[in-house]
Write a protein that holds these residues in place. Sequence first.
Motif, mmCIF file in Angstrom:
data_model
loop_
_atom_site.group_PDB
_atom_site.id
_atom_site.type_symbol
_atom_site.label_atom_id
_atom_site.label_comp_id
_atom_site.label_asym_id
_atom_site.label_seq_id
_atom_site.Cartn_x
_atom_site.Cartn_y
_atom_site.Cartn_z
ATOM 1 N N GLN A 12 0.663 -1.201 0.008
ATOM 2 C CA GLN A 12 0.027 -0.005 -0.054
ATOM 3 C C GLN A 12 0.882 1.169 -0.050
ATOM 4 N N GLU A 13 2.011 1.266 0.600
ATOM 5 C CA GLU A 13 2.847 2.426 0.961
ATOM 6 C C GLU A 13 3.418 2.662 -0.493
ATOM 7 N N LEU A 14 4.109 1.655 -1.193
ATOM 8 C CA LEU A 14 4.509 1.716 -2.674
ATOM 9 C C LEU A 14 3.631 2.005 -3.435
ATOM 10 N N ALA A 15 2.425 1.730 -3.245
ATOM 11 C CA ALA A 15 1.430 2.329 -4.378
ATOM 12 C C ALA A 15 1.073 3.736 -4.277
ATOM 13 N N ARG A 16 1.365 4.303 -2.902
ATOM 14 C CA ARG A 16 0.976 5.722 -2.652
ATOM 15 C C ARG A 16 2.066 6.460 -3.154
ATOM 16 N N PHE A 17 3.477 5.739 -3.044
ATOM 17 C CA PHE A 17 4.474 6.388 -3.579
ATOM 18 C C PHE A 17 4.513 6.583 -5.025
ATOM 19 N N LYS A 19 1.681 6.373 -6.932
ATOM 20 C CA LYS A 19 0.887 7.457 -7.130
ATOM 21 C C LYS A 19 1.383 8.908 -7.331
ATOM 22 N N ALA A 20 2.032 8.936 -6.244
ATOM 23 C CA ALA A 20 2.408 10.486 -6.123
ATOM 24 C C ALA A 20 3.622 10.854 -7.060
ATOM 25 N N ILE A 21 4.364 9.758 -7.590
ATOM 26 C CA ILE A 21 5.289 10.047 -8.543
ATOM 27 C C ILE A 21 5.026 9.824 -9.979
ATOM 28 N N SER A 22 3.634 9.521 -10.171
ATOM 29 C CA SER A 22 3.278 9.299 -11.421
ATOM 30 C C SER A 22 2.880 10.296 -12.514
ATOM 31 N N HIS A 23 2.777 11.660 -11.872
ATOM 32 C CA HIS A 23 2.554 12.517 -12.608
ATOM 33 C C HIS A 23 3.748 13.435 -13.185
ATOM 34 N N LEU A 59 2.676 20.412 -5.177
ATOM 35 C CA LEU A 59 3.132 20.677 -3.672
ATOM 36 C C LEU A 59 2.680 19.576 -2.729
ATOM 37 N N ASN A 60 1.324 20.108 -2.669
ATOM 38 C CA ASN A 60 0.457 19.316 -1.446
ATOM 39 C C ASN A 60 0.462 17.907 -1.612
ATOM 40 N N GLU A 61 0.400 17.472 -2.638
ATOM 41 C CA GLU A 61 0.428 15.930 -2.966
ATOM 42 C C GLU A 61 1.965 15.371 -2.497
ATOM 43 N N LEU A 62 3.061 16.047 -2.634
ATOM 44 C CA LEU A 62 4.315 15.495 -2.425
ATOM 45 C C LEU A 62 4.680 15.706 -0.876
ATOM 46 N N GLU A 64 2.077 15.720 1.513
ATOM 47 C CA GLU A 64 1.273 14.465 2.231
ATOM 48 C C GLU A 64 2.002 13.220 2.145
ATOM 49 N N LEU A 65 2.814 13.008 1.160
ATOM 50 C CA LEU A 65 3.797 11.714 1.246
ATOM 51 C C LEU A 65 4.963 11.813 1.867
ATOM 52 N N GLY A 66 5.309 13.047 2.134
ATOM 53 C CA GLY A 66 6.592 13.257 2.813
ATOM 54 C C GLY A 66 7.760 13.278 2.141
ATOM 55 N N LEU A 67 7.405 13.630 0.706
ATOM 56 C CA LEU A 67 8.718 13.535 -0.078
ATOM 57 C C LEU A 67 9.381 15.148 -0.044
ATOM 58 N N ILE A 68 8.484 16.215 0.326
ATOM 59 C CA ILE A 68 8.868 17.441 0.435
ATOM 60 C C ILE A 68 8.371 18.013 1.766
ATOM 61 N N GLN A 69 9.141 19.268 2.308
ATOM 62 C CA GLN A 69 8.451 19.667 3.460
ATOM 63 C C GLN A 69 8.115 20.913 2.768
ATOM 64 N N GLY A 70 7.346 21.742 3.597
ATOM 65 C CA GLY A 70 7.070 23.361 3.324
ATOM 66 C C GLY A 70 6.818 23.887 4.475
ATOM 67 N N THR A 71 7.780 24.728 4.839
ATOM 68 C CA THR A 71 7.621 25.342 6.188
ATOM 69 C C THR A 71 7.222 27.007 5.709
ATOM 70 N N ILE A 72 6.306 27.452 6.747
ATOM 71 C CA ILE A 72 6.052 29.092 6.505
ATOM 72 C C ILE A 72 7.097 29.939 7.106
ATOM 73 N N ASP A 73 7.413 30.861 6.297
ATOM 74 C CA ASP A 73 8.301 31.967 6.806
ATOM 75 C C ASP A 73 7.775 33.176 6.484
#
Length: 118
Positions: A12-17, A19-23, A59-62, A64-73
């Motif tokens: 399931q985790e591999l499938a989520r990954f 899906k996230a990189i399929s675009h 960016l939100n998709e990435l 959610e999966l933890g491939l990136i992080q976004g911190t507000i500054d």
Amino acid sequence: MIKTNVFSEELQELARFAKAISHPARLAILKYLAETKTCISGDISGSLPLSRSTVSQHLNELKELGLIQGTIDGLKVNYCLCNTDINRYLLLLESFFEPIKSVSIHCDTNQVKESNSK
């Protein structure tokens, strides 16, 4: 019943990954962040051939999966690659494909076409 529940958590985790990189847009974002070799502050849509809202969705998709992080500054968001999670997914993929790539059966595409046409 949700059909995905019958599969292991690893699958399931591999499938989520996958899906996230399929675009291609999400791949482009990951590539762009890797090429800059730093966290990107502010809007990155100017570097991609997509609208700001489309980039934001990807960016939100990435995130959610933890491939990136976004911190507000302040009024900007700093986007960075999460190499720890990326490496974890790559190891999962590697361990998944290891037994598959070691199979010594070679598919003859002509035989596959013949059997599919019957």
